[in-house]
Design a protein around this motif. Structure first.
Motif, PDB file in Angstrom:
ATOM      1  N   THR A   1       0.830  -1.207   0.000  1.00  0.00           N
ATOM      2  CA  THR A   1       0.000   0.000   0.000  1.00  0.00           C
ATOM      3  C   THR A   1       0.865   1.256   0.000  1.00  0.00           C
ATOM      4  O   THR A   1       0.572   2.229  -0.714  1.00  0.00           O
ATOM      5  CB  THR A   1      -0.913   0.002   1.242  1.00  0.00           C
ATOM      6  OG1 THR A   1      -1.761  -1.145   1.202  1.00  0.00           O
ATOM      7  CG2 THR A   1      -1.770   1.256   1.280  1.00  0.00           C
ATOM      8  N   LEU A   2       1.946   1.225   0.773  1.00  0.00           N
ATOM      9  CA  LEU A   2       2.857   2.365   0.814  1.00  0.00           C
ATOM     10  C   LEU A   2       3.442   2.635  -0.561  1.00  0.00           C
ATOM     11  O   LEU A   2       3.477   3.790  -1.023  1.00  0.00           O
ATOM     12  CB  LEU A   2       3.964   2.071   1.822  1.00  0.00           C
ATOM     13  CG  LEU A   2       5.057   3.132   1.996  1.00  0.00           C
ATOM     14  CD1 LEU A   2       4.457   4.416   2.545  1.00  0.00           C
ATOM     15  CD2 LEU A   2       6.161   2.620   2.919  1.00  0.00           C
ATOM     16  N   LYS A   3       3.882   1.589  -1.255  1.00  0.00           N
ATOM     17  CA  LYS A   3       4.448   1.750  -2.598  1.00  0.00           C
ATOM     18  C   LYS A   3       3.413   2.303  -3.566  1.00  0.00           C
ATOM     19  O   LYS A   3       3.729   3.154  -4.414  1.00  0.00           O
ATOM     20  CB  LYS A   3       4.993   0.415  -3.108  1.00  0.00           C
ATOM     21  CG  LYS A   3       6.239  -0.062  -2.379  1.00  0.00           C
ATOM     22  CD  LYS A   3       6.622  -1.476  -2.762  1.00  0.00           C
ATOM     23  CE  LYS A   3       7.144  -1.558  -4.172  1.00  0.00           C
ATOM     24  NZ  LYS A   3       7.646  -2.922  -4.485  1.00  0.00           N
ATOM     25  N   GLU A   4       2.171   1.835  -3.447  1.00  0.00           N
ATOM     26  CA  GLU A   4       1.104   2.327  -4.328  1.00  0.00           C
ATOM     27  C   GLU A   4       0.815   3.806  -4.092  1.00  0.00           C
ATOM     28  O   GLU A   4       0.445   4.520  -5.033  1.00  0.00           O
ATOM     29  CB  GLU A   4      -0.157   1.493  -4.114  1.00  0.00           C
ATOM     30  CG  GLU A   4      -0.039   0.068  -4.646  1.00  0.00           C
ATOM     31  CD  GLU A   4      -1.217  -0.804  -4.245  1.00  0.00           C
ATOM     32  OE1 GLU A   4      -2.033  -0.356  -3.391  1.00  0.00           O
ATOM     33  OE2 GLU A   4      -1.340  -1.928  -4.778  1.00  0.00           O
ATOM     34  N   HIS A   5       0.981   4.273  -2.881  1.00  0.00           N
ATOM     35  CA  HIS A   5       0.757   5.688  -2.582  1.00  0.00           C
ATOM     36  C   HIS A   5       1.900   6.564  -3.106  1.00  0.00           C
ATOM     37  O   HIS A   5       1.687   7.720  -3.482  1.00  0.00           O
ATOM     38  CB  HIS A   5       0.617   5.889  -1.068  1.00  0.00           C
ATOM     39  CG  HIS A   5      -0.695   5.406  -0.527  1.00  0.00           C
ATOM     40  ND1 HIS A   5      -0.923   5.203   0.822  1.00  0.00           N
ATOM     41  CD2 HIS A   5      -1.841   5.061  -1.150  1.00  0.00           C
ATOM     42  CE1 HIS A   5      -2.161   4.765   0.988  1.00  0.00           C
ATOM     43  NE2 HIS A   5      -2.732   4.676  -0.191  1.00  0.00           N
ATOM     44  N   LEU A   6       3.110   6.002  -3.114  1.00  0.00           N
ATOM     45  CA  LEU A   6       4.278   6.806  -3.485  1.00  0.00           C
ATOM     46  C   LEU A   6       4.555   6.789  -4.994  1.00  0.00           C
ATOM     47  O   LEU A   6       5.039   7.779  -5.543  1.00  0.00           O
ATOM     48  CB  LEU A   6       5.515   6.293  -2.740  1.00  0.00           C
ATOM     49  CG  LEU A   6       5.496   6.399  -1.213  1.00  0.00           C
ATOM     50  CD1 LEU A   6       6.789   5.845  -0.622  1.00  0.00           C
ATOM     51  CD2 LEU A   6       5.290   7.845  -0.774  1.00  0.00           C
ATOM     52  N   ALA A   7       4.260   5.662  -5.660  1.00  0.00           N
ATOM     53  CA  ALA A   7       4.627   5.500  -7.070  1.00  0.00           C
ATOM     54  C   ALA A   7       4.086   6.603  -7.982  1.00  0.00           C
ATOM     55  O   ALA A   7       4.803   7.069  -8.885  1.00  0.00           O
ATOM     56  CB  ALA A   7       4.180   4.133  -7.578  1.00  0.00           C
ATOM     57  N   PRO A   8       2.818   7.060  -7.822  1.00  0.00           N
ATOM     58  CA  PRO A   8       2.304   8.087  -8.751  1.00  0.00           C
ATOM     59  C   PRO A   8       3.082   9.396  -8.725  1.00  0.00           C
ATOM     60  O   PRO A   8       2.990  10.179  -9.670  1.00  0.00           O
ATOM     61  CB  PRO A   8       0.863   8.305  -8.257  1.00  0.00           C
ATOM     62  CG  PRO A   8       0.501   7.044  -7.546  1.00  0.00           C
ATOM     63  CD  PRO A   8       1.771   6.588  -6.901  1.00  0.00           C
ATOM     64  N   MET A   9       3.844   9.639  -7.668  1.00  0.00           N
ATOM     65  CA  MET A   9       4.587  10.903  -7.591  1.00  0.00           C
ATOM     66  C   MET A   9       5.567  11.038  -8.744  1.00  0.00           C
ATOM     67  O   MET A   9       5.747  12.128  -9.285  1.00  0.00           O
ATOM     68  CB  MET A   9       5.329  10.989  -6.254  1.00  0.00           C
ATOM     69  CG  MET A   9       4.443  11.197  -5.047  1.00  0.00           C
ATOM     70  SD  MET A   9       3.532  12.766  -5.092  1.00  0.00           S
ATOM     71  CE  MET A   9       4.871  13.951  -5.055  1.00  0.00           C
ATOM     72  N   ALA A  10       6.211   9.938  -9.126  1.00  0.00           N
ATOM     73  CA  ALA A  10       7.182  10.003 -10.220  1.00  0.00           C
ATOM     74  C   ALA A  10       6.500  10.392 -11.521  1.00  0.00           C
ATOM     75  O   ALA A  10       7.039  11.197 -12.300  1.00  0.00           O
ATOM     76  CB  ALA A  10       7.903   8.662 -10.370  1.00  0.00           C
ATOM     77  N   ASP A  11       5.311   9.843 -11.773  1.00  0.00           N
ATOM     78  CA  ASP A  11       4.577  10.194 -12.994  1.00  0.00           C
ATOM     79  C   ASP A  11       4.145  11.656 -12.973  1.00  0.00           C
ATOM     80  O   ASP A  11       4.213  12.352 -14.000  1.00  0.00           O
ATOM     81  CB  ASP A  11       3.347   9.292 -13.146  1.00  0.00           C
ATOM     82  CG  ASP A  11       3.722   7.849 -13.409  1.00  0.00           C
ATOM     83  OD1 ASP A  11       4.752   7.620 -14.074  1.00  0.00           O
ATOM     84  OD2 ASP A  11       3.000   6.950 -12.948  1.00  0.00           O
ATOM     85  N   GLU A  12       3.703  12.136 -11.831  1.00  0.00           N
ATOM     86  CA  GLU A  12       3.297  13.537 -11.713  1.00  0.00           C
ATOM     87  C   GLU A  12       4.480  14.466 -11.946  1.00  0.00           C
ATOM     88  O   GLU A  12       4.355  15.514 -12.605  1.00  0.00           O
ATOM     89  CB  GLU A  12       2.688  13.777 -10.325  1.00  0.00           C
ATOM     90  CG  GLU A  12       1.382  13.025 -10.083  1.00  0.00           C
ATOM     91  CD  GLU A  12       0.943  13.077  -8.633  1.00  0.00           C
ATOM     92  OE1 GLU A  12       1.415  13.962  -7.901  1.00  0.00           O
ATOM     93  OE2 GLU A  12       0.123  12.227  -8.227  1.00  0.00           O
ATOM     94  N   LEU A  13       5.642  14.070 -11.440  1.00  0.00           N
ATOM     95  CA  LEU A  13       6.830  14.899 -11.611  1.00  0.00           C
ATOM     96  C   LEU A  13       7.316  14.874 -13.059  1.00  0.00           C
ATOM     97  O   LEU A  13       7.779  15.890 -13.576  1.00  0.00           O
ATOM     98  CB  LEU A  13       7.929  14.429 -10.664  1.00  0.00           C
ATOM     99  CG  LEU A  13       7.660  14.750  -9.184  1.00  0.00           C
ATOM    100  CD1 LEU A  13       8.635  14.007  -8.288  1.00  0.00           C
ATOM    101  CD2 LEU A  13       7.754  16.245  -8.928  1.00  0.00           C
ATOM    102  N   LYS A  14       7.203  13.718 -13.728  1.00  0.00           N
ATOM    103  CA  LYS A  14       7.581  13.658 -15.144  1.00  0.00           C
ATOM    104  C   LYS A  14       6.686  14.567 -15.974  1.00  0.00           C
ATOM    105  O   LYS A  14       7.154  15.241 -16.904  1.00  0.00           O
ATOM    106  CB  LYS A  14       7.491  12.223 -15.653  1.00  0.00           C
ATOM    107  CG  LYS A  14       8.649  11.341 -15.218  1.00  0.00           C
ATOM    108  CD  LYS A  14       8.536   9.941 -15.769  1.00  0.00           C
ATOM    109  CE  LYS A  14       8.894   9.876 -17.231  1.00  0.00           C
ATOM    110  NZ  LYS A  14       8.993   8.480 -17.726  1.00  0.00           N
ATOM    111  N   ALA A  15       5.406  14.605 -15.655  1.00  0.00           N
ATOM    112  CA  ALA A  15       4.490  15.496 -16.367  1.00  0.00           C
ATOM    113  C   ALA A  15       4.877  16.947 -16.142  1.00  0.00           C
ATOM    114  O   ALA A  15       4.832  17.774 -17.068  1.00  0.00           O
ATOM    115  CB  ALA A  15       3.054  15.247 -15.914  1.00  0.00           C
ATOM    116  N   GLN A  16       5.287  17.263 -14.920  1.00  0.00           N
ATOM    117  CA  GLN A  16       5.700  18.635 -14.617  1.00  0.00           C
ATOM    118  C   GLN A  16       6.985  18.994 -15.348  1.00  0.00           C
ATOM    119  O   GLN A  16       7.162  20.126 -15.801  1.00  0.00           O
ATOM    120  CB  GLN A  16       5.889  18.789 -13.111  1.00  0.00           C
ATOM    121  CG  GLN A  16       6.169  20.216 -12.661  1.00  0.00           C
ATOM    122  CD  GLN A  16       5.044  21.155 -13.044  1.00  0.00           C
ATOM    123  OE1 GLN A  16       3.917  20.987 -12.593  1.00  0.00           O
ATOM    124  NE2 GLN A  16       5.333  22.124 -13.890  1.00  0.00           N
TER     125      GLN A  16
END
Length: 361
Positions: free
Chosen positions: A196-211
């Motif tokens: 669950t912790l990994k699932e909460h953290l993983a989307p951050m990388a995608d959001e940062l790539k979009a930024q």
């Protein structure tokens, strides 16, 4: 769909990550790692040896990740290895060509931008400040997610220590009989909490790539008016910048995943120690179990706090990396001198795109 065609589709799905751990990036990494090692090793001159080593690396990758479809991994292997060898040979030729092209383009771009040096400095400086302002909330959000995830896992594990303390009041035989199932439940809670912790953290990388993409697009719009007739050279520099920033985002993703798995590895011995205690004789069970019960809360808390301290600053580190890349770009536009890694960034990006295309077809 014919059985053989269906099987091949399953292989491709597996390679893309739907059925196995292998994905195009894994294959591209093997090719790229081999190319960079080969390029830095002047002694490696025998083509047959080069091809054998590359073939060996790809075979190892496929065998270790496609065991569930091993009957068809060989077919994929026979197609992939010749493709990889041809691609590696082309890289050797393209590397020098691209290096010279970037050197020439950057010198011409610097000359074109020289009359607008102040404006270019100001534009990149503005982009740096905007990027810092945008990265700050992301860094705070990542820190918040790390703290929240670690806190949730700690609260989920707290009842297990209380339950274990209660069990110490039972007779030795009862404790011993229930200890192994208890350890299994504790391990399941650890595994589920880390997942669950990994699932909460993983989307951050995608959001940062979009930024990152948005920031580079803004920089391109800001610099384009000063680089008339040199748009290709400017675009190539910005492509290299994008590749560097996207790699930083992928490194962030990998670091978060690695930290989460390290957390699992540090918590899991607690369950194993309980299993070991259950395997001993009943007479000394309480003597062995007592200190472990007392330490359980403390060890969980210390492990999760160490995870917080390690992972929470990753967002700030990522932001600093992006700012550093922009500063390096400003320096290159000032001097007209290409960095040693510039052409390699673009080559690696091309490798990943070509491997992805090959596997998808």
């Amino acid at each position: 769909m014919a059985p053989k065609v269906a099987a091949l589709v399953l292989v491709l799905l597996a390679v893309s990550g739907a059925r196995a751990d292998v994905n195009p990036d894994d294959v591209a990494s093997v090719i790229w790692k081999y190319f960079t090692e080969l390029s830095s090793n002047a002694k490696e001159t025998v083509d047959q040896l080069q091809q054998t080593e590359l073939t060996k690396q790809i075979n190892t990758l496929l065998k270790s990740n496609l065991q569930s479809v091993s009957a068809y991994a060989e077919d994929l292997q026979e197609r992939l290895v010749p493709f990889a060898i041809k691609l590696q040979a082309r890289l050797a030729q393209d590397s020098e060509r691209l290096k010279e092209q970037i050197r020439r383009e950057l010198a011409e771009l610097q000359a074109k931008l020289a009359p607008y040096a102040d404006e270019v400095h100001q534009q990149i400086g503005t982009n740096i400040r905007q990027l810092q302002a945008k990265m700050s909330p992301y860094a705070e959000e990542l820190r918040s997610r790390v703290d929240r995830g670690a806190g949730e896992l700690q609260r989920a594990l707290e009842p297990y220590a209380a339950e274990l303390r209660d069990r110490l009041q039972d007779n030795a035989e009862s404790i011993q009989a229930s200890l192994s199932p208890y350890a299994d439940r504790l391990q399941e809670q650890i595994d589920g909490g880390v997942k669950t912790l990994k699932e909460h953290l993983a989307p951050m990388a995608d959001e940062l790539k979009a930024q990152v993409g948005q920031s580079v697009a803004e920089l391109r719009r800001g610099l384009s008016p000063y680089a008339q007739e040199m748009q290709d050279g400017l675009n190539r520099q910005l492509e290299s910048l994008t590749a560097q920033m996207e790699r930083a985002a992928e490194e962030l993703r990998a670091r978060l995943a690695t930290s989460s798995e390290e957390l699992r590895a540090q918590l899991s011995p607690l369950a194993q120690e309980l299993r070991d205690a259950a395997s001993g004789d009943a007479e000394s069970l309480r003597q062995r179990l007592g200190p472990l019960v007392q330490q359980l809360d403390q060890r969980v808390g210390q492990t999760l706090e160490a995870f917080r301290q390690q992972a929470a600053p990753f967002g700030e580190t990522f932001g600093k990396q992006l700012v550093q890349r922009l500063e390096e770009l400003r320096g290159k536009l000032d001097s007209g001198a290409a960095g040693v890694e510039d052409h390699l960034e673009l080559l690696e990006k091309e490798v990943r795109e070509k491997v992805s295309t090959f596997l998808s077809t």
